[in-house]
Design a protein around this motif. Structure first.
Motif, mmCIF file in Angstrom:
data_model
loop_
_atom_site.group_PDB
_atom_site.id
_atom_site.type_symbol
_atom_site.label_atom_id
_atom_site.label_comp_id
_atom_site.label_asym_id
_atom_site.label_seq_id
_atom_site.Cartn_x
_atom_site.Cartn_y
_atom_site.Cartn_z
ATOM 1 N N ASP A 125 73.048 64.344 20.145
ATOM 2 C CA ASP A 125 72.551 64.569 21.507
ATOM 3 C C ASP A 125 73.441 65.512 22.303
ATOM 4 O OD1 ASP A 125 70.839 64.259 23.729
ATOM 5 O OD2 ASP A 125 70.468 62.186 23.167
ATOM 6 N N SER A 174 72.853 65.234 31.919
ATOM 7 C CA SER A 174 71.995 64.079 32.192
ATOM 8 C C SER A 174 70.550 64.511 32.441
ATOM 9 C CB SER A 174 72.540 63.230 33.345
ATOM 10 O OG SER A 174 72.567 63.995 34.514
ATOM 11 N N LEU A 175 70.339 65.759 32.907
ATOM 12 C CA LEU A 175 68.964 66.250 33.055
ATOM 13 C C LEU A 175 68.351 66.598 31.702
ATOM 14 C CD1 LEU A 175 69.341 68.616 36.155
ATOM 15 C CD2 LEU A 175 68.085 66.456 36.068
ATOM 16 N N SER A 187 69.025 65.149 28.777
ATOM 17 C CA SER A 187 68.723 63.981 27.953
ATOM 18 C C SER A 187 69.256 62.714 28.603
ATOM 19 C CB SER A 187 69.369 64.140 26.577
ATOM 20 O OG SER A 187 69.359 62.902 25.903
ATOM 21 N N ALA A 188 68.413 61.677 28.587
ATOM 22 C CA ALA A 188 68.838 60.378 29.132
ATOM 23 C C ALA A 188 69.919 59.768 28.244
ATOM 24 C CB ALA A 188 67.640 59.450 29.226
ATOM 25 N N LYS A 189 69.994 60.269 27.007
ATOM 26 C CA LYS A 189 70.990 59.708 26.074
ATOM 27 C C LYS A 189 72.256 60.568 25.994
ATOM 28 C CE LYS A 189 68.055 59.567 22.735
ATOM 29 N NZ LYS A 189 67.732 59.690 21.343
ATOM 30 N N SER A 190 72.358 61.560 26.888
ATOM 31 C CA SER A 190 73.536 62.435 26.838
ATOM 32 C C SER A 190 74.810 61.624 27.087
ATOM 33 C CB SER A 190 73.410 63.545 27.880
ATOM 34 O OG SER A 190 73.511 62.985 29.167
ATOM 35 N N ARG A 191 75.924 62.162 26.591
ATOM 36 C CA ARG A 191 77.211 61.490 26.782
ATOM 37 C C ARG A 191 78.118 62.389 27.602
ATOM 38 N NH1 ARG A 191 77.939 58.095 22.352
ATOM 39 N NH2 ARG A 191 79.346 56.963 23.720
ATOM 40 N N ASP A 192 79.092 61.780 28.258
ATOM 41 C CA ASP A 192 80.004 62.528 29.115
ATOM 42 C C ASP A 192 81.430 62.160 28.703
ATOM 43 O OD1 ASP A 192 81.775 63.075 31.341
ATOM 44 O OD2 ASP A 192 79.959 63.426 32.523
ATOM 45 N N GLU A 238 68.135 71.756 37.999
ATOM 46 C CA GLU A 238 66.847 71.649 37.296
ATOM 47 C C GLU A 238 66.481 72.979 36.642
ATOM 48 O OE1 GLU A 238 67.407 70.490 40.306
ATOM 49 O OE2 GLU A 238 67.186 68.318 39.963
ATOM 50 N N THR A 272 76.025 66.867 35.327
ATOM 51 C CA THR A 272 74.693 66.794 35.945
ATOM 52 C C THR A 272 73.644 67.352 34.993
ATOM 53 O OG1 THR A 272 75.755 67.221 38.059
ATOM 54 C CG2 THR A 272 73.360 67.494 37.984
#
Ligand code: S3P
Length: 163
Positions: free
Chosen positions: A67, A18-19, A21-26, A151, A15
Motif C-alpha cells: 500500500d 490518507s487520501l 488509501s484508507a489502508k495507507s501507513r505513516d 484532493e 494527508t
C-alpha cells in the motif's frame, strides 16, 4: 511492493497518503507509537542518529507491503534508505518550493517537528536545497504540488500511476 510518498517537511505526504488509501501507513505515526512518545521527544532523548536507524529498520520491514506509505522528510538522508527505496513499486516526490513549505510549517499549529524547532530558516533552506536532489534522484514520479489542493494532488497521482 510499497508505494512511497517522499518530500520535505510540510509537503503533504501524510494527508495525501490518507487520501490515496484508507489502508495507507505513516512512518512517523508508526514510530511514535513504537517509541511510546512523540518523534520530537524521541529526538530530544535519543538523538537524530537513533531515529534514523529506526526509520531504516521500519522501511525495510514495510518495503514488500502493498500500500501507500507516507515517509518522514529526512528518510532520504541515508544511503541505506535510498537503496531500499529503489525496490519500491513507486516513489512519488511531492515537490514544492522552500518559501511555500516554510510558510506552511510556520502556520501549522500542531507542528512539533524537531528540525523545525532547532534550525534557523537559513539552515532549513540549506537542508531543503541539499535534499532536493536526493528526492529527485530516487523518485519514479515528481509532482509539482504548488497551487493544488490535496484532493487534486491525489487525483493526479491516481491518474498517473494508480490506474
Ligand atoms: C524529519 C521530518 C519529519 C520527521 C522528523 C524528521 C526530517 O517528518 O520524520 O521530524 O528530517 O525532515 P515530516 O516530513 O512528516 O514532517
Amino acid at each position: 511492493m510499497v508505494k512511497v510518498l517522499i518530500g520535505f517537511m510540510g509537503s503533504g505526504k501524510s494527508t495525501i497518503a490518507s487520501l490515496l488509501s484508507a489502508k495507507s501507513r505513516d512512518m512517523d505515526l508508526i514510530l511514535a507509537e513504537e517509541f511510546g512518545m512523540s518523534v520530537s521527544n524521541f529526538f530530544d532523548q535519543h538523538g537524530e542518529e537513533a531515529f534514523r536507524s529506526c526509520e531504516t529498520r521500519l522501511l525495510a520491514s514495510l518495503i514488500s507491503s502493498e500500500d501507500w506509505l507516507a515517509s518522514g522528510g529526512g528518510l532520504i538522508e541515508k544511503e541505506d534508505n535510498r537503496y531500499l527505496l529503489k525496490q519500491a513499486e513507486e516513489v512519488v516526490y511531492l515537490m514544492s518550493d522552500f518559501d511555500t513549505l516554510y510558510q506552511r510549517l510556520k502556520n501549522d499549529r500542531q507542528n512539533d517537528r524537531p528540525l523545525f524547532k532547532n534550525h534557523s530558516k537559513t539552515d532549513l533552506e540549506n537542508l531543503f536545497q541539499r535534499r532536493k536532489r536526493l528526492y529527485q534522484d530516487v523518485a519514479t514520479l515528481t509532482l509539482d504540488t504548488r497551487g493544488k489542493t490535496p484532493e487534486e494532488i491525489a487525483e493526479e497521482i491516481r491518474q498517473k500511476i494508480d490506474r
